[in-house]
Design a protein around this motif. Structure first.
Motif: not given
Length: 259
Positions: A132-139, A173-184, A211-217
């Motif tokens: 089992e593998c675990v990722l956390t998406m935050g800062t 990370g968080e900075a990449a999300l802000e720069r790239a936008g949710k879709r990218r 930021n896990a809640k932003l991951i699209e199905n």
């Protein structure tokens, strides 16, 4: 006073569980089953996030939560016993060799155990079966790996170069999300999922963090988004006997060396 088990009459220890993040510090009191017996508290991480400032903030949070018998800390970096070795998302190298667990134990007068924050998140969500593998998406991006419920030695995958010298932290990370936008950013997350599936061949991948809640199905059937609160509730598992070896009273062999 600790809770009392109605069947045995023995006291059940209450755990102050702390989740240290690059943007927020979160804490709650847990009963022996890992259920929150207090309303969780969330405060902003001090800027700059020096050890002294973070410790002061954590002491303040603990005083607002009431009584507890022991403390679990999830830390965003590499830790060994009570030593911090790296803290890439807290923005200061002052953390290197800082004995956070020891300092907190002395300040609070309670025993303290500390583990990487993604590892604690994993302890709160894994089934204990298979790889089992675990990722956390935050800062940044946290990573932990378990085999049949046993935690593997920590691998700081977030600092490994992924693309054009960008680390996983810099890629998703968080900075990449802000720069790239949710879709990218979602495309990048799927790329990371694919890489990990190829490299690790996990049976199940759990993704948590703010930021896990932003991951699209849709997601693969063996990938599951989990509640961010597991970063706190998993803290009670640090006191399982099977983890005793991870908290030996000795410094890492390479303590004192530069980051």
């Amino acid at each position: 006073m600790p809770n009392t088990n109605d069947h045995t009459g023995q006291a059940e220890p209450l755990t102050l569980a702390i989740d240290i993040g690059g943007s927020h510090l979160k804490a709650a009191i847990l009963d022996e089953s890992g259920e929150m017996s207090s309303v969780p508290i969330r405060v902003k991480t001090p800027k700059p996030a020096t050890p002294e400032a973070v410790v002061a903030a954590l002491i303040g949070v603990s005083q607002r939560l009431g009584q507890f018998d022991r403390v679990s800390i999830g830390f965003p970096g590499v830790v060994r016993a009570d030593f911090v070795l790296t803290a890439p998302n807290l923005g200061t190298k002052a953390w290197h060799d800082f004995r956070l667990a020891d300092v907190m134990a002395k300040d609070l007068g309670k025993p303290v155990r500390m583990l990487n924050d993604a590892s604690i998140q994993g302890l709160g969500v894994i089934s204990g079966q298979g790889l089992e593998c675990v990722l956390t998406m935050g800062t940044g991006m946290g990573f932990a790996l378990f085999r049949d419920g046993e935690i593997a030695p920590h691998l700081e995958l977030s600092q490994h170069p992924l693309r054009k010298h960008k680390t996983y932290d810099e890629y998703v990370g968080e900075a990449a999300l802000e720069r790239a936008g949710k879709r990218r950013w979602n495309k990048r997350v799927r790329k990371v999922i694919g890489i990990l599936e190829t490299v690790i061949n996990y049976d199940m991948l759990y993704i948590g963090g703010g930021n896990a809640k932003l991951i699209e199905n849709p997601l693969p059937s063996n990938v599951k988004i989990v509640c961010n609160s597991a970063g706190i509730t998993g803290g009670v598992r640090l006191w399982d006997a099977r983890l005793d070896h991870a908290f030996a009273e000795h410094p890492p062999a390479f303590a004192g060396q530069p980051v």
